[in-house]
Design a protein around this motif. Structure first.
Motif, PDB file in Angstrom:
ATOM      1  N   HIS A 274      40.652  48.002  58.879  1.00 10.01           N
ATOM      2  CA  HIS A 274      39.913  49.136  58.333  1.00 10.01           C
ATOM      3  C   HIS A 274      39.362  48.754  56.962  1.00 10.01           C
ATOM      4  CE1 HIS A 274      43.893  49.422  56.467  1.00 10.01           C
ATOM      5  NE2 HIS A 274      43.320  50.114  55.490  1.00 10.01           N
ATOM      6  N   LEU A 275      38.408  49.525  56.488  1.00 10.46           N
ATOM      7  CA  LEU A 275      37.831  49.280  55.172  1.00 10.46           C
ATOM      8  C   LEU A 275      38.807  49.760  54.111  1.00 10.46           C
ATOM      9  CD1 LEU A 275      35.353  48.324  53.558  1.00 10.46           C
ATOM     10  CD2 LEU A 275      34.502  50.671  53.640  1.00 10.46           C
ATOM     11  N   VAL A 276      39.226  48.855  53.266  1.00  6.21           N
ATOM     12  CA  VAL A 276      40.197  49.164  52.221  1.00  6.21           C
ATOM     13  C   VAL A 276      39.482  49.787  51.026  1.00  6.21           C
ATOM     14  CG1 VAL A 276      41.847  48.139  50.594  1.00  6.21           C
ATOM     15  CG2 VAL A 276      41.768  47.337  52.966  1.00  6.21           C
ATOM     16  N   GLU A 277      40.086  50.788  50.444  1.00  2.00           N
ATOM     17  CA  GLU A 277      39.555  51.374  49.213  1.00  2.00           C
ATOM     18  C   GLU A 277      40.380  50.852  48.041  1.00  2.00           C
ATOM     19  OE1 GLU A 277      39.212  55.579  49.314  1.00  2.00           O
ATOM     20  OE2 GLU A 277      38.106  55.628  51.209  1.00  2.00           O
ATOM     21  N   GLU A 278      39.799  49.951  47.276  1.00  4.79           N
ATOM     22  CA  GLU A 278      40.516  49.318  46.164  1.00  4.79           C
ATOM     23  C   GLU A 278      39.490  48.816  45.160  1.00  4.79           C
ATOM     24  OE1 GLU A 278      42.378  48.412  43.477  1.00  4.79           O
ATOM     25  OE2 GLU A 278      43.921  48.766  45.002  1.00  4.79           O
ATOM     26  N   GLU A 279      39.307  49.570  44.061  1.00  9.24           N
ATOM     27  CA  GLU A 279      38.236  49.250  43.123  1.00  9.24           C
ATOM     28  C   GLU A 279      38.508  48.008  42.295  1.00  9.24           C
ATOM     29  OE1 GLU A 279      39.345  52.050  39.273  1.00  9.24           O
ATOM     30  OE2 GLU A 279      37.707  52.644  40.609  1.00  9.24           O
ATOM     31  N   ARG A 280      39.755  47.537  42.259  1.00  6.02           N
ATOM     32  CA  ARG A 280      40.055  46.326  41.491  1.00  6.02           C
ATOM     33  C   ARG A 280      39.616  45.060  42.229  1.00  6.02           C
ATOM     34  NH1 ARG A 280      46.303  47.734  40.549  1.00  6.02           N
ATOM     35  NH2 ARG A 280      45.914  48.606  42.631  1.00  6.02           N
ATOM     36  N   LEU A 281      39.393  45.175  43.538  1.00  2.18           N
ATOM     37  CA  LEU A 281      38.990  44.038  44.367  1.00  2.18           C
ATOM     38  C   LEU A 281      37.635  44.343  45.000  1.00  2.18           C
ATOM     39  CD1 LEU A 281      42.479  43.372  46.003  1.00  2.18           C
ATOM     40  CD2 LEU A 281      41.595  42.505  43.834  1.00  2.18           C
ATOM     41  N   TRP A 282      37.237  43.537  45.990  1.00  2.00           N
ATOM     42  CA  TRP A 282      35.908  43.666  46.591  1.00  2.00           C
ATOM     43  C   TRP A 282      36.034  43.914  48.098  1.00  2.00           C
ATOM     44  CZ3 TRP A 282      35.214  38.270  44.184  1.00  2.00           C
ATOM     45  CH2 TRP A 282      35.117  38.375  42.784  1.00  2.00           C
TER      46      TRP A 282
END
Length: 503
Positions: A274-282
């Protein structure tokens, strides 16, 4: 059915070519080095005509000559290049200036700040993460602002693989995986240029068409055939970034797999369903359909070990030139007796700023805890450990987000340094695998060419040909030392960030 498949990758300091047969067995391999230019602080460049296309042509001819295989027996060509870079070209695909490299180049920091303010609360929606030096749209804006004469002549703004594919086929394409680096210039739901949001940066017709990495972009042109030695009409894949191709080369195919690329920089590709939501990464998609990738990247790894070789261990470099042991091997040998934790020396490896997870182009390198008993071997071991700590910070984020890590594949030139591999395994406290075939992204390009060229019919079928070489097990006692030292490592940046930004 053609019998052979060619893969060529252009990296930061080296380009590689691999020729394989239909069973994905390596027939021959070639490589050549090139230099990364650093004309101003924070600027890192390549000469696209010489370093990218020139090395591609030379390596193509070399593997054909060395193997004795007829160019007509090459069924398909796969290619990759360092990602997150930008080169403007004219209508004949001639580079108009040196290529601006990936996140290690921080010249567009003012554009990053301006865009962050411009988009405000929409940054995450438009870019998928806080805007940073790895994004290509700020690089295009920098060219617009600072090189108006180049901007006015630009027919296309390309990344490395797009440039090579265009040189080979005359077709301007980019794979969906790399198009994410150009956000917000593409609408990746529709796989096309986002005409509404590219107006700040360039015209829609200045961007390449979105395809999949294993799509056939076109055939080798007569001009390219004369330059590369390939047969005119040979199918060429759209291609992709070197890190994606390297992940494929190691068998990172399934959710829970992660590639740790120890090259000039460190790059990570973690796969999920699934698409991960993590603003520290891409977070984004991956080369393999219906698989998602969370990517990340540091700015130094091999570039820091190279700095040590050139500046601190120059005597070993000179000895190698005189016929002695490889300097890197001698450096690794010299630190074998240094205990975990380097007797208290801690290194922040931010010698060129930093991308993830701190996303700070103004971060500075640092050695902490020195006393008169320490040697250059302590400094080098601490540098290897510092890079290991930055790797561990990314695993911490995955753990925080409840993302399971099932398999770690270490790849890149850094895997030749067994001391370094052990350091990383000890810091993580996890086993690390290396690939049986260690030619990296070029091998990934070649096996994708075998898939795109019809020798394999699915990714699942292709996965069966890739085997791990060995597993490096962590040392529990060393892991305990590193757990304690991580506290110091993390605090050093937090406590000195403001001072770093003053200079």
């Amino acid at each position: 059915m053609a019998s052979y498949f060619l893969g060529i990758d252009v990296g930061t300091n080296e380009s590689k070519a691999v020729l394989i047969d239909a069973a994905c067995r390596v027939v021959t391999f070639a490589s050549e080095g090139h230099s990364m230019m650093n004309p101003h602080p924070g600027w890192f460049e390549h000469d696209a005509e010489e370093d990218w296309w020139g090395s591609f042509c030379r390596l193509s001819r070399r593997v054909l000559d060395d193997s004795g295989i007829s160019p007509k027996d090459i069924g398909c060509v796969g290619l990759s290049a360092l990602g997150c870079d930008c080169v403007p070209v004219d209508e004949h695909c001639n580079a108009l200036c040196n290529a601006i490299l990936y996140g290690v180049d921080s010249r567009s920091h003012e554009e990053v700040d301006w865009l962050t303010e411009y988009y405000g609360a929409e940054v995450q929606e438009r870019f998928g993460h806080p805007i940073c030096s790895s994004d290509i749209s700020p690089k295009i804006l920098w060219i617009k602002n600072h090189r108006p004469e180049v901007y006015a002549k630009t027919a296309k703004f390309l990344t490395g693989s797009s440039y090579l594919c265009a040189k080979l086929t005359g077709k301007y394409t980019i794979d969906k995986y790399l198009a994410e680096d150009f956000m917000p210039l593409y609408d990746l739901e529709q796989n096309c240029v986002d005409q509404e949001h590219c107006h700040l940066f360039c015209r829609p017709d200045q961007l390449a068409d979105v395809k999949y990495a294993t799509d056939i972009a076109g055939g080798v042109t007569a001009k390219a055939a004369a330059q590369t030695g390939l047969a005119e009409g040979t199918p060429v894949l759209v291609g992709t970034g070197d890190s994606g191709a390297e992940a494929v080369s190691t068998g990172v195919f399934q959710p829970g797999d992660i590639m740790v690329q120890m090259g000039s920089s460190c790059y990570f590709v973690y796969l999920s369903d699934h698409l991960v939501e993590e603003e520290r990464l891409w977070p984004g998609t991956f080369i393999i359909p219906n698989v998602y990738a969370t990517c990340a990247g540091t700015n130094t790894a091999g570039t820091l070990t190279k700095w040590f070789r050139d500046e601190i261990y120059s005597d070993l470099k000179d000895a190698e030139a005189a016929g002695g042991m490889n300097a890197y091997a001698a450096m690794a040998q010299a630190v074998e007796h240094i205990p975990a934790g380097s007797d208290g020396v801690v290194c922040l490896p931010y010698f060129a700023g930093e991308r993830t997870p701190i996303n700070d182009p103004f971060a500075k390198g640092m050695f902490f805890g020195l006393n008169l008993n320490h040697t250059r071997a302590h400094l080098y071991k601490a540098a290897l450990e510092g890079i290991g700590y930055t790797i561990a910070q990314h695993f911490d984020i995955l753990e925080e987000d409840h993302l399971p890590v099932k398999k770690i594949m270490a790849v890149g030139g850094g895997t030749k340094n067994r001391v370094w591999l052990q350091v990383v395994a000890d810091i993580l406290g996890r086993p690390i695998c290396t690939a049986k075939i260690s030619f990296g992204a070029a091998f990934g390009d070649a096996i994708m060419a075998a898939l795109g060229g019809g020798a394999y019919h699915s990714w699942a079928e292709l996965e069966q040909v890739i085997e791990p070489a060995e597993i490096i097990q962590p040392n529990p006692e060393a892991h305990e030392v590193y757990q304690r030292q991580r506290v110091i490592f993390d605090a050093l940046y937090q406590n000195n960030q403001a001072l770093m930004h003053l200079n």
